[in-house]
Design an enzyme around this catalytic site. Structure first.
Site, mmCIF file in Angstrom:
data_model
loop_
_atom_site.group_PDB
_atom_site.id
_atom_site.type_symbol
_atom_site.label_atom_id
_atom_site.label_comp_id
_atom_site.label_asym_id
_atom_site.label_seq_id
_atom_site.Cartn_x
_atom_site.Cartn_y
_atom_site.Cartn_z
ATOM 1 N N GLY A 19 -23.518 15.828 -11.425
ATOM 2 C CA GLY A 19 -23.701 14.383 -11.320
ATOM 3 C C GLY A 19 -24.717 14.019 -10.247
ATOM 4 N N MET A 78 -18.717 -0.350 -8.819
ATOM 5 C CA MET A 78 -17.591 0.091 -7.983
ATOM 6 C C MET A 78 -18.072 0.238 -6.550
ATOM 7 N N GLY A 82 -18.587 10.172 -11.749
ATOM 8 C CA GLY A 82 -18.158 8.786 -11.864
ATOM 9 C C GLY A 82 -16.703 8.599 -11.493
ATOM 10 N N GLU A 91 0.860 -1.198 0.000
ATOM 11 C CA GLU A 91 0.000 0.000 0.000
ATOM 12 C C GLU A 91 0.886 1.233 0.000
ATOM 13 N N LEU A 138 -25.510 12.910 -4.617
ATOM 14 C CA LEU A 138 -26.694 13.001 -3.754
ATOM 15 C C LEU A 138 -26.333 12.833 -2.275
ATOM 16 N N GLY A 157 -7.822 -0.260 -7.241
ATOM 17 C CA GLY A 157 -8.984 0.602 -7.078
ATOM 18 C C GLY A 157 -9.249 1.590 -8.192
ATOM 19 N N SER A 158 -9.756 2.755 -7.783
ATOM 20 C CA SER A 158 -10.214 3.745 -8.763
ATOM 21 C C SER A 158 -9.944 5.156 -8.272
ATOM 22 N N HIS A 208 -43.733 -7.663 14.734
ATOM 23 C CA HIS A 208 -44.526 -6.436 14.774
ATOM 24 C C HIS A 208 -44.188 -5.648 16.020
HETATM 25 P P1 FAD Z 1 -9.617 1.175 -3.289
HETATM 26 O O1 FAD Z 1 -10.424 1.261 -2.063
HETATM 27 O O2 FAD Z 1 -9.596 2.351 -4.187
HETATM 28 O O3 FAD Z 1 -8.131 0.826 -2.819
HETATM 29 C C1 FAD Z 1 -7.082 0.775 -3.697
HETATM 30 C C2 FAD Z 1 -5.798 1.009 -2.910
HETATM 31 O O4 FAD Z 1 -4.686 0.712 -3.742
HETATM 32 C C3 FAD Z 1 -5.604 2.450 -2.447
HETATM 33 O O5 FAD Z 1 -5.335 2.469 -1.076
HETATM 34 C C4 FAD Z 1 -4.377 2.930 -3.236
HETATM 35 O O6 FAD Z 1 -3.562 3.837 -2.506
HETATM 36 C C5 FAD Z 1 -3.649 1.625 -3.466
HETATM 37 N N1 FAD Z 1 -2.752 1.618 -4.619
HETATM 38 C C6 FAD Z 1 -3.043 1.984 -5.898
HETATM 39 N N2 FAD Z 1 -1.969 1.768 -6.700
HETATM 40 C C7 FAD Z 1 -0.995 1.276 -5.894
HETATM 41 C C8 FAD Z 1 0.326 0.846 -6.133
HETATM 42 N N3 FAD Z 1 0.881 0.860 -7.350
HETATM 43 N N4 FAD Z 1 1.047 0.409 -5.075
HETATM 44 C C9 FAD Z 1 0.519 0.368 -3.825
HETATM 45 N N5 FAD Z 1 -0.732 0.747 -3.555
HETATM 46 C C10 FAD Z 1 -1.484 1.179 -4.578
HETATM 47 N N6 FAD Z 1 -18.818 1.838 -1.769
HETATM 48 C C11 FAD Z 1 -19.737 1.193 -1.014
HETATM 49 O O7 FAD Z 1 -19.917 -0.023 -1.178
HETATM 50 N N7 FAD Z 1 -20.472 1.861 -0.058
HETATM 51 C C12 FAD Z 1 -20.329 3.181 0.145
HETATM 52 O O8 FAD Z 1 -21.008 3.748 1.008
HETATM 53 C C13 FAD Z 1 -19.387 3.892 -0.640
HETATM 54 N N8 FAD Z 1 -19.201 5.212 -0.460
HETATM 55 C C14 FAD Z 1 -18.268 5.874 -1.200
HETATM 56 C C15 FAD Z 1 -18.113 7.239 -1.014
HETATM 57 C C16 FAD Z 1 -17.185 7.940 -1.748
HETATM 58 C C17 FAD Z 1 -17.020 9.420 -1.519
HETATM 59 C C18 FAD Z 1 -16.369 7.257 -2.699
HETATM 60 C C19 FAD Z 1 -15.321 7.986 -3.483
HETATM 61 C C20 FAD Z 1 -16.514 5.895 -2.897
HETATM 62 C C21 FAD Z 1 -17.476 5.187 -2.157
HETATM 63 N N9 FAD Z 1 -17.682 3.819 -2.338
HETATM 64 C C22 FAD Z 1 -18.629 3.161 -1.599
HETATM 65 C C23 FAD Z 1 -16.906 3.033 -3.322
HETATM 66 C C24 FAD Z 1 -15.763 2.275 -2.602
HETATM 67 O O9 FAD Z 1 -14.954 3.183 -1.918
HETATM 68 C C25 FAD Z 1 -14.946 1.476 -3.614
HETATM 69 O O10 FAD Z 1 -15.797 0.653 -4.372
HETATM 70 C C26 FAD Z 1 -13.923 0.607 -2.904
HETATM 71 O O11 FAD Z 1 -13.061 1.382 -2.121
HETATM 72 C C27 FAD Z 1 -13.123 -0.207 -3.922
HETATM 73 O O12 FAD Z 1 -12.194 -0.994 -3.249
HETATM 74 P P2 FAD Z 1 -10.811 -1.422 -3.939
HETATM 75 O O13 FAD Z 1 -10.108 -2.236 -2.922
HETATM 76 O O14 FAD Z 1 -11.090 -2.012 -5.262
HETATM 77 O O15 FAD Z 1 -10.028 -0.070 -4.215
HETATM 78 P P1 NAD Z 2 -22.236 7.692 -10.379
HETATM 79 O O1 NAD Z 2 -21.950 6.860 -11.552
HETATM 80 O O2 NAD Z 2 -23.012 7.124 -9.266
HETATM 81 O O3 NAD Z 2 -22.994 9.022 -10.813
HETATM 82 C C1 NAD Z 2 -22.447 9.887 -11.764
HETATM 83 C C2 NAD Z 2 -23.565 10.721 -12.352
HETATM 84 O O4 NAD Z 2 -22.987 11.748 -13.121
HETATM 85 C C3 NAD Z 2 -24.488 9.938 -13.281
HETATM 86 O O5 NAD Z 2 -25.812 10.201 -12.928
HETATM 87 C C4 NAD Z 2 -24.127 10.455 -14.662
HETATM 88 O O6 NAD Z 2 -25.218 10.430 -15.561
HETATM 89 C C5 NAD Z 2 -23.721 11.878 -14.330
HETATM 90 N N1 NAD Z 2 -22.816 12.511 -15.290
HETATM 91 C C6 NAD Z 2 -21.803 11.948 -15.985
HETATM 92 N N2 NAD Z 2 -21.191 12.882 -16.756
HETATM 93 C C7 NAD Z 2 -21.824 14.046 -16.530
HETATM 94 C C8 NAD Z 2 -21.651 15.371 -17.009
HETATM 95 N N3 NAD Z 2 -20.690 15.679 -17.869
HETATM 96 N N4 NAD Z 2 -22.496 16.330 -16.565
HETATM 97 C C9 NAD Z 2 -23.489 16.025 -15.685
HETATM 98 N N5 NAD Z 2 -23.689 14.797 -15.196
HETATM 99 C C10 NAD Z 2 -22.867 13.819 -15.599
HETATM 100 O O7 NAD Z 2 -20.794 8.216 -9.903
HETATM 101 P P2 NAD Z 2 -20.350 8.993 -8.585
HETATM 102 O O8 NAD Z 2 -21.519 9.571 -7.878
HETATM 103 O O9 NAD Z 2 -19.231 9.870 -9.004
HETATM 104 O O10 NAD Z 2 -19.761 7.827 -7.706
HETATM 105 C C11 NAD Z 2 -18.748 6.983 -8.230
HETATM 106 C C12 NAD Z 2 -18.950 5.578 -7.781
HETATM 107 O O11 NAD Z 2 -18.552 5.434 -6.423
HETATM 108 C C13 NAD Z 2 -20.411 5.151 -7.802
HETATM 109 O O12 NAD Z 2 -20.794 4.679 -9.072
HETATM 110 C C14 NAD Z 2 -20.429 4.045 -6.807
HETATM 111 O O13 NAD Z 2 -19.993 2.874 -7.449
HETATM 112 C C15 NAD Z 2 -19.382 4.486 -5.789
HETATM 113 N N6 NAD Z 2 -20.055 5.101 -4.613
HETATM 114 C C16 NAD Z 2 -20.919 4.335 -3.899
HETATM 115 C C17 NAD Z 2 -21.575 4.871 -2.811
HETATM 116 C C18 NAD Z 2 -22.521 4.005 -2.035
HETATM 117 O O14 NAD Z 2 -22.450 2.782 -2.173
HETATM 118 N N7 NAD Z 2 -23.385 4.568 -1.198
HETATM 119 C C19 NAD Z 2 -21.375 6.188 -2.448
HETATM 120 C C20 NAD Z 2 -20.494 6.946 -3.207
HETATM 121 C C21 NAD Z 2 -19.837 6.393 -4.289
#
Ligand code: FAD
Ligand code: NAD
Length: 465
Positions: A179, A318, A271, A36, A185, A143-144, A444
């Site tokens: 978005g 994701m 996204g 990490e 939201l 990850g992403s 209930h």
């Molecule tokens: P990540 O969690 O992105 O972890 C990847 C890790 O790899 C990172 O720590 C990074 O530093 C490390 N890394 C990358 N490249 C290297 C490298 N070359 N060497 C060493 N380390 C490296 N999902 C839900 O299910 N519920 C939610 O409520 C939710 N809320 C979210 C809210 C926000 C604001 C965001 C941005 C995302 C949310 N998500 C939620 C999505 C969720 O965070 C991701 O789907 C999840 O973290 C993906 O897990 P991952 O292990 O694939 O990647």
């Molecule tokens: P999202 O895909 O949920 O929503 C992105 C929105 O942006 C879509 O409605 C899309 O139509 C819109 N959009 C795209 N291009 C646009 C543009 N040029 N102008 C206006 N609107 C545009 O993506 P997000 O909200 O960025 O979240 C990323 C991902 O992270 C989610 O897809 C989800 O997988 C994850 N996430 C999950 C949670 C949860 O589980 N509660 C919370 C946060 C994030």
């Protein structure tokens, strides 16, 4: 290479996919390291995603309750005010406890944390901070990261991604969110509750694309009632910082008509995209698809033997729990067990108030696939517990196969929708029917009774409506 640097599995990335994979592989007796690069484990989810956003959603919901709804329960408070630094400190302490928890779990399970950026230098070799380690198997779990809008530079102060939106030092008077998905939201709700005027600009003609259309429409109506403004079928074409504000140009999709809008903070939430930078994938020949995701087969193996990938960096929703289940599946396969993930039952939850929770097929998807189905709906206005909680907006909607009654999808808008969904997820995992749900005891008075009633409604026999 010393024996100390030789592993059965090296996982690159310590997020929910990577750390869970590492723990499960170690539980199964494999020698495991997790690479990490960040200073803490837990990835996006624990550091700047799921956990901090939920801490702020919960805290801001308490503020909103104290301000607007506790009075209806006969709880009278004096003047309520927001202590934003304390709210942010709560979020930071929750993150801190969670990331330290993963460090503890690594020690407990004898997983080595290799600190630094991991780069695959050949089959079975990973370079971490200048040192080579050997691995019988490598799992990519990197990850992403957020998607940018062309020509609009995120400075994480006035033009922010979700990361900046988790840390605004003061409540913006006007917040524009680009978005209308999960992040827009959820974070829009946090800052709206804290006092911001929030406008969501969404490119499509609906919010939460991918979720059931009827639920999305009702959800938007509820958010609108809370004060959130929406500009659908609209995109932001430019954003410039002028003085202390951000000036935006918006363009309507159909007419091409433009308008100007001004805000104090602009959140870009359009996204996320896979993160593979610096991993050396091209050199070792790991293939990516047209969207930059690592290509894998059913066993999560990439185009190179012995290199696997899971989580946000591969195809699929994701979501943290999807990444975790894939992490477990890969670890089990590497230990010679039959790992498996059922993608038909991945839940998706938007943690607003009310919450939206969804699993399986939407009505739109069933129609498109030509599958005959029955639908059962039950509104929370007819659920005693929801009324007692003053939270009776929304409904439970269950979709079942017309011929077999097998549950094909479920969509809930309402109080604790995320928790309510899970009994349906389990029923679906067992191939359950609407009748199975309808005939199961539901105590209930609980919100879960709305699930039972929706299941009864699939066969036209709800009892309380
Ligand atoms: P990540 O969690 O992105 O972890 C990847 C890790 O790899 C990172 O720590 C990074 O530093 C490390 N890394 C990358 N490249 C290297 C490298 N070359 N060497 C060493 N380390 C490296 N999902 C839900 O299910 N519920 C939610 O409520 C939710 N809320 C979210 C809210 C926000 C604001 C965001 C941005 C995302 C949310 N998500 C939620 C999505 C969720 O965070 C991701 O789907 C999840 O973290 C993906 O897990 P991952 O292990 O694939 O990647
Ligand atoms: P999202 O895909 O949920 O929503 C992105 C929105 O942006 C879509 O409605 C899309 O139509 C819109 N959009 C795209 N291009 C646009 C543009 N040029 N102008 C206006 N609107 C545009 O993506 P997000 O909200 O960025 O979240 C990323 C991902 O992270 C989610 O897809 C989800 O997988 C994850 N996430 C999950 C949670 C949860 O589980 N509660 C919370 C946060 C994030």
């Amino acid at each position: 290479m010393s024996e100390q640097n030789a592993y059965d599995v090296v996982v690159i990335g310590g997020g929910p996919g990577g750390y869970v994979c590492a723990i499960r592989a170690a539980q199964l007796g494999l020698k495991v390291a997790c690479v990490e690069k960040d200073s803490t484990l837990g990835g996006t989810c624990l550091n700047v995603g799921c956990i901090p956003s939920k801490a702020l959603l919960h805290a801001s919901e308490k503020f909103e309750e104290a301000n607007k709804s506790l009075g209806k329960f006969g709880v009278k408070l004096g003047k309520v005010s927001l202590d934003l630094p304390a709210m942010l400190a709560h979020k930071d302490s929750v993150v801190d406890a969670n990331v330290k928890g993963i460090e503890f779990l690594f020690k407990k399970n004898k997983v080595d944390w290799l600190k630094g950026e991991g780069r695959i230098t050949g089959p079975g070799t990973v370079n971490v901070a200048g040192e080579s380690v050997s691995a019988k198997n490598i799992v990519i779990a990197t990850g992403s990261t957020h998607v940018d809008l062309p020509g609009i530079e995120v400075d994480e102060k006035r033009i922010v991604s979700s990361t900046g939106a988790l840390n605004l030092p003061k409540v913006p008077k006007r917040l524009v969110v680009v978005g209308g998905g999960y992040i827009g939201l959820e974070m829009g709700s946090v800052w709206q509750r804290a006092g911001a005027e929030v406008t969501v600009v969404e490119f499509l003609d609906r919010i939460v694309p991918g979720m059931d259309g009827e639920i999305a429409k009702t959800f938007q109506r509820v958010l609108k009632k809370q004060g959130m403004k929406f500009k659908l079928s609209t995109k932001v074409t430019s954003a410039t910082k002028e003085g202390s504000s951000v000036k935006l140009t918006l363009e309507q999709a159909k007419s091409g008509k433009t308008e100007n809008l001004e805000c104090d903070v602009l959140l870009i939430a359009v996204g996320r995209k896979p993160f593979t930078q610096g991993l050396g994938l091209e050199e070792v020949g790991v293939a990516l698809d047209e969207r930059g995701r690592v290509k894998v087969d059913e066993g999560y193996q990439t185009s190179v033997s012995g290199i696997y990938a899971i989580g946000d960096v591969i195809e699929g929703p994701m979501l943290a729990h999807k990444a975790e289940e894939e992490g477990v599946a890969v670890a089990e396969m590497l230990a010679g067990l039959p790992g498996h993930v059922n993608y038909e039952t991945v839940p998706g939850i938007v943690y607003t108030s009310p919450e939206v929770a969804s699993v399986g097929k939407t009505e739109e998807q069933l129609k498109e696939a030509g599958i005959d189905y029955r639908v059962g709906k039950f509104p929370f206005t007819a659920n005693g517990r929801a009324r007692a909680m003053n939270s009776s907006e929304g409904m439970v909607k269950i979709l079942a196969d017309k011929a077999t009654d097998k549950i094909l999808g479920a969509h809930i808008l309402g109080p604790e929708a995320g928790n309510l969904l899970h009994e349906i997820v389990v029923a679906m995992e067992f191939g359950g029917s609407a009748e199975d749900l309808a005939r199961s005891f539901h105590a209930h008075p609980t919100l879960n009774e709305a699930v039972k009633e929706a299941a009864l409604a699939v066969h036209g026999r709800p009892l309380h409506i």
